[in-house]
Design a protein around this motif. Structure first.
Motif, PDB file in Angstrom:
ATOM      1  N   GLN A 118     -12.090  -0.051  -7.555  1.00  0.00           N
ATOM      2  CA  GLN A 118     -10.653  -0.257  -7.911  1.00  0.00           C
ATOM      3  C   GLN A 118      -9.998  -0.001  -8.843  1.00  0.00           C
ATOM      4  O   GLN A 118      -8.709   0.103  -9.317  1.00  0.00           O
ATOM      5  N   ALA A 119     -10.501  -0.005  -9.952  1.00  0.00           N
ATOM      6  CA  ALA A 119     -10.262   0.266 -11.528  1.00  0.00           C
ATOM      7  C   ALA A 119      -9.881   1.746 -11.181  1.00  0.00           C
ATOM      8  O   ALA A 119      -8.676   2.432 -12.278  1.00  0.00           O
ATOM      9  N   ALA A 120     -10.454   2.754 -10.553  1.00  0.00           N
ATOM     10  CA  ALA A 120     -10.384   4.017 -10.271  1.00  0.00           C
ATOM     11  C   ALA A 120      -8.934   4.001  -9.719  1.00  0.00           C
ATOM     12  O   ALA A 120      -8.211   5.423  -9.249  1.00  0.00           O
ATOM     13  N   GLY A 121      -8.488   3.319  -8.456  1.00  0.00           N
ATOM     14  CA  GLY A 121      -7.189   3.850  -7.961  1.00  0.00           C
ATOM     15  C   GLY A 121      -7.599   4.302  -6.054  1.00  0.00           C
ATOM     16  O   GLY A 121      -6.188   4.337  -5.646  1.00  0.00           O
ATOM     17  N   TYR A 122      -8.929   4.434  -6.361  1.00  0.00           N
ATOM     18  CA  TYR A 122      -9.703   4.600  -5.108  1.00  0.00           C
ATOM     19  C   TYR A 122      -9.383   4.298  -3.685  1.00  0.00           C
ATOM     20  O   TYR A 122      -8.960   2.222  -3.625  1.00  0.00           O
TER      21      TYR A 122
END
Length: 542
Positions: free
Chosen positions: A183-187
């Motif tokens: 979620q933090a990496a935008g996946y």
């Protein structure tokens, strides 16, 4: 019927003995209703929260348009090469689904550096990094093999100026470490049902996301599964899951090894998925059913060990001609969706017949802990007992190496196989580069005279690895390692892929030998391609 089964001889007697009790105890309807008490008081808490798979078809339906839309989006951008990084249930079911549908799906379920590099590099036919979508599947979100693969791919994309967020799709339980990181990496993240264990997840997001992105008609797969749900839910002597479980585990005496033969079935690779499902679900508390994946011409079909139940996967169980030598076998046929449903139900029922909890895996973590300890301490490699023609030989008991030859080691090891025992071959190598090693299984089965399993490491640790340590103490083990020069860094980790796979092999050997007292032989090939032949010759010499 979407699934058909035919039993004769010993298998038929097992069904006649066991099936009436399963029907009377309302086992099938109990599983469908989520009754965790079916496996006893000690297992009830775990079982009660692990039965979500019986509802997988209806729960997964809304995923189909989401996966299809994402596939179309990737295709429009020229991204049609799908790589799946996952272990155990996260990769074995998708492998069967994609192969049966004839759709290309790259399975990365290894820490062998050459295999990881091949998955990253791609090829001229399917494309490279720019055309690649990486599906990262991990229920716990902390699987070391999957995390390492993700790190390697991320670094590769960043090295060529690409954004990993454009290429990575994640399947994991909500709130897992992988979920939070993704979620933090935008996946793009697909949340799996936390009430479904990994090996029962074939019809959930774990099975559907990678295969749907690869072009499989996953709606049809769900239709096939749905058509079987009523059959497996009813408490009837016609219930195929009850019949299958009774045929496998209801005999007296029980045949605790299950020979799986693909004999004309249209389904590709199903025995490998069944192997994980049955071995990891039942191999505990000193009991279990050990699946043995066979060819139609394997030695075990000639020797017919008394403790080996043969099951053939065919296209038409009722029309298949049973010759005399097939008496006592189990024949099954059906669509892929039906097979997945029936085997999941049957495996849970086998657990009840054996008196074990089919939803836990108490011995899997021990090898992981041992591997982590080795990576932390980094002990110097143990010296081999001897080296023969470029193969280093290490043994758990010096007496195994007394003759000073590999052929002698094999002869000593086979002598330690009990009358009801088995041989386990474990190849911690690049299975793309050394695929011929799988042929060693047939030779060892003939030479040892006992049922023989073959597993690619470390993937089998998430499969039969549970049975090896938790099941009957009747196995002997041969590890095959690759000491080749190929290696690859794992970004953000203090160890490489080569160091990881060697630690995984050494960790498992330590647990097998020191904790459980199993005989272990480790053979390290210094120049793998040249020394595979040496290994084959050693078996023939014995």
């Amino acid at each position: 019927m979407t699934f058909d089964i035919r039993v004769t001889g010993h298998a038929k007697a097992a069904v006649e003995r066991t099936l009436p009790g399963l029907v009377a105890d309302l086992v099938a309807s109990g599983i469908t209703a989520g009754d965790g008490s079916l496996w006893g008081a000690e297992a009830e808490a775990e079982a009660s929260r692990r039965l979500g798979w019986v509802q997988a078809v209806s729960v997964s339906r809304p995923l189909v348009p989401q996966i299809t839309a994402l596939r179309d989006e990737f295709a429009a951008r020229g991204m049609t090469r799908i790589v799946l990084a996952g272990m155990g249930g996260s990769s074995l079911a998708p492998e069967v689904i994609a192969q049966t549908a004839g759709r290309p799906l790259v399975i990365l379920d290894s820490t062998a550096p050459g295999q990881v590099l091949a998955a990253i590099d791609g090829d001229a036919e399917t494309g490279g990094l720019a055309e690649t979508v990486l599906v990262v599947s991990s229920k716990s979100g902390s699987t070391v093999e999957t995390d390492s693969a993700l790190r390697a791919f991320e670094a590769a994309w960043l090295d060529v100026g690409m954004d990993p967020a454009e290429h990575v799709v994640v399947v994991t339980d909500p709130g897992s470490p992988l979920d939070e990181r993704s979620q933090a990496a935008g996946y793009r993240v697909f949340h799996a049902d936390p009430t479904v264990g990994g090996r029962y997840s074939a019809l959930t997001a774990f099975g559907l996301v990678p295969t749907g992105l690869a072009g499989v008609d996953i709606s049809e797969l769900l239709d096939e599964a749905e058509a079987t749900l009523l059959e497996v839910a009813i408490d009837s002597a016609d219930n195929p899951a009850l019949v299958l479980a009774a045929a496998i585990a209801g005999g007296d005496p029980r045949r605790d090894k299950l020979g799986l033969v693909s004999d004309g079935t249209h389904i590709v690779g199903l025995p490998d998925w069944i192997e994980q499902l049955v071995a990891e679900s039942t191999g505990k508390d000193g009991t279990g059913i050990l699946p043995v994946v066979l060819l139609p011409v394997s030695p075990e079909l000639d020797t017919r060990p008394a403790d080996l139940q043969i099951l053939r996967l065919v296209d038409e169980a009722r029309e298949f001609h049973l010759f005399e030598q097939h008496e006592g076998e189990i024949l099954v046929s059906g669509s892929l969706g039906a097979q997945l449903v029936v085997w999941e139900y049957a495996t849970a029922i086998i657990g009840r017949l054996l008196g074990v909890n089919p939803f836990d895996q108490p011995d899997v973590e021990s090898a992981k802990v041992a591997a982590r300890g080795l990576l932390d301490v980094r002990p110097a490699p143990t010296q081999p007992a001897f080296t023969e023609r470029g193969i280093e030989v290490r043994v758990s008991d010096p007496a195994l190496a007394a003759r000073g030859t590999i052929a002698g080691v094999f002869e000593e090891l086979w002598a330690r196989v009990p009358a009801d025992g088995y041989v386990s071959l474990q190849a911690y190598v690049d299975r793309l580069d050394l695929s011929q090693l799988a042929g060693l299984r047939e030779m060892v089965a003939a030479d040892s005279g006992r049922p023989t399993t073959f597993g690619w490491g470390p993937r089998f640790l998430h499969s039969t690895g549970q049975y090896h340590k938790g099941g009957p103490a009747t196995g002997v083990f041969v590890q095959i390692l690759d000491a080749g020069e190929v290696d690859l860094e794992i970004p953000g980790r203090p160890f490489t892929f080569a160091e990881l796979i060697r630690a995984q092999a050494a960790g498992d050997a330590t647990v097998l030998a020191q904790t459980h007292g199993r005989p272990v032989v480790t053979l390290t090939l210094i120049e793998p391609q040249a020394e595979v032949l040496t290994l084959f010759e050693a078996v023939l010499e014995d």
